[in-house]
Design an enzyme around this catalytic site. Structure first.
Site, PDB file in Angstrom:
ATOM      1  N   LYS A  40       0.752  -1.150   0.034  1.00 47.43           N
ATOM      2  CA  LYS A  40       0.084  -0.248  -0.324  1.00 47.43           C
ATOM      3  C   LYS A  40       0.590   0.954  -0.121  1.00 47.43           C
ATOM      4  O   LYS A  40       0.536   1.507  -0.695  1.00 47.43           O
ATOM      5  CB  LYS A  40      -1.100  -0.071   1.315  1.00 47.43           C
ATOM      6  N   HIS A  98      -9.596  -7.561   7.475  1.00 43.72           N
ATOM      7  CA  HIS A  98      -9.201  -6.379   8.224  1.00 43.72           C
ATOM      8  C   HIS A  98      -9.240  -6.165   9.456  1.00 43.72           C
ATOM      9  O   HIS A  98      -8.269  -5.412  10.314  1.00 43.72           O
ATOM     10  CB  HIS A  98      -9.257  -6.158   7.140  1.00 43.72           C
ATOM     11  N   ARG A 101      -5.781  -6.994  11.986  1.00 45.40           N
ATOM     12  CA  ARG A 101      -4.917  -6.186  11.689  1.00 45.40           C
ATOM     13  C   ARG A 101      -5.066  -5.432  13.718  1.00 45.40           C
ATOM     14  O   ARG A 101      -3.954  -5.027  14.134  1.00 45.40           O
ATOM     15  CB  ARG A 101      -4.811  -5.428  10.467  1.00 45.40           C
ATOM     16  N   HIS A 125       3.405   0.152   8.479  1.00 49.77           N
ATOM     17  CA  HIS A 125       3.132   1.574   8.228  1.00 49.77           C
ATOM     18  C   HIS A 125       3.557   2.748   8.306  1.00 49.77           C
ATOM     19  O   HIS A 125       4.531   2.449   9.248  1.00 49.77           O
ATOM     20  CB  HIS A 125       1.618   1.934   9.459  1.00 49.77           C
ATOM     21  N   TYR A 135      16.229   9.829   8.724  1.00 53.28           N
ATOM     22  CA  TYR A 135      17.438   9.438   9.879  1.00 53.28           C
ATOM     23  C   TYR A 135      17.473   7.710  10.020  1.00 53.28           C
ATOM     24  O   TYR A 135      18.355   7.082  11.174  1.00 53.28           O
ATOM     25  CB  TYR A 135      17.712   9.884  11.138  1.00 53.28           C
TER      26      TYR A 135
END
Length: 174
Positions: A40, A98, A101, A125, A135
């Site tokens: 995604k 879903h 999750r 995500h 970083y």
């Protein structure tokens, strides 16, 4: 049923699981590397494979040369609705695929001491602002592996938390 169980243990999205290919798995490193084209967020995602996930892969090995969870049509993965239909067939049609999750995320927040970003990275995500992401050189795979092993233990049949699912071969998968 095996695909749904794998989805639960990996906290992956439906599309990632139904499109999973053997070429994406590394049994030695116990990793499933989903290419950016199938993600995604359009970036590669490495998923640590727990003992439970590895057991599922061993059980389905040999069903198809390309897809881990083959569909009924040769050369295709499972249908987008296969797992939702399974839930409906076993009397849990009010649940969503879903939602597993979301269950993982709630469990990680409530039952683990892992930092929030470890759970978020496990779900693929985006974490942090642009500077923080610039970083961060690591995907924190070993910390995520630890979290996923704990999640897998939480989902073990002996805990009574997971329902029995019938697989296409007719055996029970817990």
């Amino acid at each position: 049923a095996m695909a749904l169980h794998f989805l639960i243990l990996t906290a992956a999205r439906t599309g990632e699981v139904i499109g999973a290919r053997w070429s994406e798995t590394d049994f030695q490193e116990r990793l499933w590397v989903i290419p950016m084209e199938r993600m995604k967020a359009s970036r590669e995602h490495r998923v640590p494979l727990t003992d439970g996930a590895m057991t599922i892969l061993e059980k389905v090995r040999g069903l198809d040369e390309e897809f881990i969870f083959p569909g009924q049509k040769r050369g295709k993965g499972l249908s987008n609705m296969a797992m939702a239909q399974l839930l409906k067939r076993i009397g849990h049609g009010n649940a969503t695929v879903h939602g597993f999750r979301s269950s993982f995320r709630d469990w990680a927040a409530e039952r683990s001491s892992m930092p929030r970003e470890i759970a978020e990275l496990s779900l693929a995500h985006t974490v942090g602002d642009a500077v923080e992401r610039a970083y961060r050189r690591s995907d924190l795979i070993e910390k995520r592996r630890d979290l996923m092993e704990r999640w897998s233990a939480h989902c073990l049949p002996s805990s009574g938390r997971i329902i029995q699912l019938e697989n296409p071969i007719g055996k029970l998968v817990k």
